[in-house]
Design a protein around this motif. Sequence first.
Motif, mmCIF file in Angstrom:
data_model
loop_
_atom_site.group_PDB
_atom_site.id
_atom_site.type_symbol
_atom_site.label_atom_id
_atom_site.label_comp_id
_atom_site.label_asym_id
_atom_site.label_seq_id
_atom_site.Cartn_x
_atom_site.Cartn_y
_atom_site.Cartn_z
ATOM 1 N N TRP A 147 34.560 38.857 -4.243
ATOM 2 C CA TRP A 147 35.413 38.683 -3.072
ATOM 3 C C TRP A 147 34.877 39.514 -1.902
ATOM 4 O O TRP A 147 34.790 39.045 -0.772
ATOM 5 C CB TRP A 147 36.835 39.085 -3.449
ATOM 6 N N ARG A 148 34.488 40.740 -2.186
ATOM 7 C CA ARG A 148 33.957 41.617 -1.132
ATOM 8 C C ARG A 148 32.603 41.110 -0.618
ATOM 9 O O ARG A 148 32.332 41.147 0.591
ATOM 10 C CB ARG A 148 33.824 43.036 -1.655
ATOM 11 N N ILE A 149 31.766 40.646 -1.520
ATOM 12 C CA ILE A 149 30.448 40.146 -1.116
ATOM 13 C C ILE A 149 30.585 38.945 -0.175
ATOM 14 O O ILE A 149 29.928 38.859 0.863
ATOM 15 C CB ILE A 149 29.607 39.785 -2.354
ATOM 16 N N GLN A 150 31.435 38.024 -0.546
ATOM 17 C CA GLN A 150 31.613 36.807 0.243
ATOM 18 C C GLN A 150 32.503 37.030 1.460
ATOM 19 O O GLN A 150 32.430 36.259 2.419
ATOM 20 C CB GLN A 150 32.202 35.707 -0.638
ATOM 21 N N GLY A 151 33.348 38.075 1.402
ATOM 22 C CA GLY A 151 34.266 38.352 2.497
ATOM 23 C C GLY A 151 35.490 37.469 2.515
ATOM 24 O O GLY A 151 36.379 37.647 3.354
ATOM 25 N N LEU A 152 35.553 36.522 1.575
ATOM 26 C CA LEU A 152 36.637 35.542 1.568
ATOM 27 C C LEU A 152 36.753 34.941 0.178
ATOM 28 O O LEU A 152 35.749 34.772 -0.514
ATOM 29 C CB LEU A 152 36.326 34.428 2.580
ATOM 30 N N ARG A 153 37.965 34.662 -0.238
ATOM 31 C CA ARG A 153 38.171 33.891 -1.459
ATOM 32 C C ARG A 153 39.272 32.885 -1.197
ATOM 33 O O ARG A 153 40.061 33.021 -0.265
ATOM 34 C CB ARG A 153 38.541 34.789 -2.653
ATOM 35 N N TYR A 154 39.301 31.853 -2.048
ATOM 36 C CA TYR A 154 40.282 30.796 -1.880
ATOM 37 C C TYR A 154 41.207 30.756 -3.099
ATOM 38 O O TYR A 154 40.763 30.896 -4.238
ATOM 39 C CB TYR A 154 39.606 29.443 -1.695
ATOM 40 N N ILE A 155 42.498 30.573 -2.822
ATOM 41 C CA ILE A 155 43.504 30.451 -3.861
ATOM 42 C C ILE A 155 44.145 29.079 -3.726
ATOM 43 O O ILE A 155 44.607 28.700 -2.644
ATOM 44 C CB ILE A 155 44.567 31.556 -3.732
ATOM 45 N N GLU A 156 44.167 28.342 -4.806
ATOM 46 C CA GLU A 156 44.727 26.994 -4.735
ATOM 47 C C GLU A 156 46.247 27.034 -4.703
ATOM 48 O O GLU A 156 46.892 27.773 -5.462
ATOM 49 C CB GLU A 156 44.285 26.151 -5.933
ATOM 50 N N ASN A 157 46.809 26.261 -3.807
ATOM 51 C CA ASN A 157 48.241 26.007 -3.819
ATOM 52 C C ASN A 157 48.449 24.754 -4.661
ATOM 53 O O ASN A 157 48.146 23.639 -4.220
ATOM 54 C CB ASN A 157 48.761 25.801 -2.387
ATOM 55 N N VAL A 158 48.921 24.941 -5.882
ATOM 56 C CA VAL A 158 49.031 23.826 -6.819
ATOM 57 C C VAL A 158 49.962 22.750 -6.273
ATOM 58 O O VAL A 158 49.720 21.551 -6.458
ATOM 59 C CB VAL A 158 49.520 24.335 -8.196
ATOM 60 N N ARG A 159 51.003 23.161 -5.570
ATOM 61 C CA ARG A 159 51.980 22.202 -5.055
ATOM 62 C C ARG A 159 51.375 21.286 -3.995
ATOM 63 O O ARG A 159 51.606 20.081 -3.999
ATOM 64 C CB ARG A 159 53.192 22.947 -4.486
ATOM 65 N N THR A 160 50.594 21.854 -3.078
ATOM 66 C CA THR A 160 50.063 21.065 -1.958
ATOM 67 C C THR A 160 48.607 20.653 -2.146
ATOM 68 O O THR A 160 48.119 19.786 -1.420
ATOM 69 C CB THR A 160 50.172 21.863 -0.649
ATOM 70 N N GLY A 161 47.901 21.296 -3.086
ATOM 71 C CA GLY A 161 46.481 21.036 -3.263
ATOM 72 C C GLY A 161 45.588 21.759 -2.274
ATOM 73 O O GLY A 161 44.361 21.602 -2.318
ATOM 74 N N GLN A 162 46.177 22.570 -1.390
ATOM 75 C CA GLN A 162 45.385 23.290 -0.395
ATOM 76 C C GLN A 162 44.621 24.446 -1.033
ATOM 77 O O GLN A 162 45.120 25.106 -1.948
ATOM 78 C CB GLN A 162 46.298 23.844 0.705
ATOM 79 N N GLN A 163 43.429 24.694 -0.502
ATOM 80 C CA GLN A 163 42.667 25.876 -0.848
ATOM 81 C C GLN A 163 42.957 26.919 0.245
ATOM 82 O O GLN A 163 42.508 26.777 1.375
ATOM 83 C CB GLN A 163 41.177 25.563 -0.925
ATOM 84 N N MET A 164 43.712 27.941 -0.100
ATOM 85 C CA MET A 164 44.233 28.873 0.891
ATOM 86 C C MET A 164 43.366 30.127 0.927
ATOM 87 O O MET A 164 43.174 30.795 -0.097
ATOM 88 C CB MET A 164 45.697 29.197 0.587
ATOM 89 N N PRO A 165 42.795 30.445 2.101
ATOM 90 C CA PRO A 165 41.827 31.540 2.199
ATOM 91 C C PRO A 165 42.485 32.912 2.317
ATOM 92 O O PRO A 165 43.542 33.075 2.913
ATOM 93 C CB PRO A 165 41.069 31.199 3.486
ATOM 94 N N LEU A 166 41.825 33.893 1.748
ATOM 95 C CA LEU A 166 42.225 35.293 1.896
ATOM 96 C C LEU A 166 40.978 36.127 2.177
ATOM 97 O O LEU A 166 40.019 36.091 1.412
ATOM 98 C CB LEU A 166 42.908 35.815 0.621
ATOM 99 N N LYS A 167 41.008 36.864 3.261
ATOM 100 C CA LYS A 167 39.875 37.707 3.603
ATOM 101 C C LYS A 167 39.868 38.978 2.744
ATOM 102 O O LYS A 167 40.908 39.416 2.229
ATOM 103 C CB LYS A 167 39.929 38.087 5.081
ATOM 104 N N ALA A 168 38.691 39.587 2.640
ATOM 105 C CA ALA A 168 38.562 40.839 1.897
ATOM 106 C C ALA A 168 39.272 41.990 2.601
ATOM 107 O O ALA A 168 39.430 43.064 2.014
ATOM 108 C CB ALA A 168 37.085 41.181 1.701
ATOM 109 N N SER A 169 39.736 41.764 3.814
ATOM 110 C CA SER A 169 40.531 42.788 4.511
ATOM 111 C C SER A 169 41.810 43.105 3.753
ATOM 112 O O SER A 169 42.381 44.190 3.910
ATOM 113 C CB SER A 169 40.848 42.339 5.943
ATOM 114 N N LEU A 170 42.262 42.182 2.911
ATOM 115 C CA LEU A 170 43.426 42.455 2.055
ATOM 116 C C LEU A 170 43.108 43.586 1.085
ATOM 117 O O LEU A 170 43.933 44.480 0.848
ATOM 118 C CB LEU A 170 43.808 41.194 1.292
ATOM 119 N N LEU A 171 41.896 43.570 0.521
ATOM 120 C CA LEU A 171 41.461 44.650 -0.370
ATOM 121 C C LEU A 171 41.255 45.943 0.408
ATOM 122 O O LEU A 171 41.601 47.034 -0.075
ATOM 123 C CB LEU A 171 40.158 44.260 -1.069
ATOM 124 N N ASP A 172 40.699 45.831 1.612
ATOM 125 C CA ASP A 172 40.494 47.020 2.444
ATOM 126 C C ASP A 172 41.823 47.708 2.729
ATOM 127 O O ASP A 172 41.904 48.947 2.732
ATOM 128 C CB ASP A 172 39.825 46.630 3.768
#
Length: 259
Positions: A147-172
């Motif tokens: 996650w830190r290397i890429q700076g971004l990860r995606y979490i699937e919203n099973v209900r909508t099928g969306q790939q929802m992004p989260l930046k590594a700033s959450l970890l920071d």
Amino acid sequence: MLMDLTFNDAHPDAPLIIFVHGFKGFKDWGAHNLVARHFAENGYRFLKFNFSHNGTTPDHPLDFVDLIAFADNTFSIELEDLQYVINFACNGSAIPAVKKVTLMGHSMGGGISIITAATDDRVEKLITFASISGFRNLWPKQQEAQWRIQGLRYIENVRTGQQMPLKASLLDDLDQHPIKLNIIEKAAHIKQPWLIAHGDKDTSVLLKHAEELKAAQPDAKLMVIHGGDHVFGASHPYAHETLPEEFLIFCDESLRFLK
């Protein structure tokens, strides 16, 4: 930040409950409006709001249309958002006769509510359901390096099928504020009456989270809802006119707790 207030005209000065939604949630998800009505019918005002970075917008309150904001979200931002809501509720300009509030937090919103209750004496009582006991419990630890290397990860919203992004700033945010964002440490300092509710069939946030919170604060009341899943039988959209059985059990126990 969109919000709404549900109340009975006959009780304009009723005690105020502020509802704090969880991750990939919003104020009008599922049966939340029925929950608000149930508490209003039983002598409370019920305020729901959307976090500023939850991915919805005032024009699209039921859809995740702002994934840029969602990606930029942090736990510190959500704590600030809740402070804004409490300030708004207690400043007297829009909602009369509010000096103390009850927080009701679901899932990740439970963690935000616990930290807030430990640091804000305007919170008179605390109710959490399906709450997390730690923010890093939301993902496998081994995912953080990539996650830190890429700076971004995606979490699937099973209900909508969306790939929802989260930046590594959450970890920071977690790294930079290890004390402020330590839910268990804050739980140990909760002085208010606290109801911890959790379903024993919750596969999203396991029952052990509630047990850890109870161990950190033995004075809290732990209620295990048998057969309860992460949303106590609700779904989105929710087409029924009555609450699911498990959700109704939780609401009625909360009413007894608040008396």
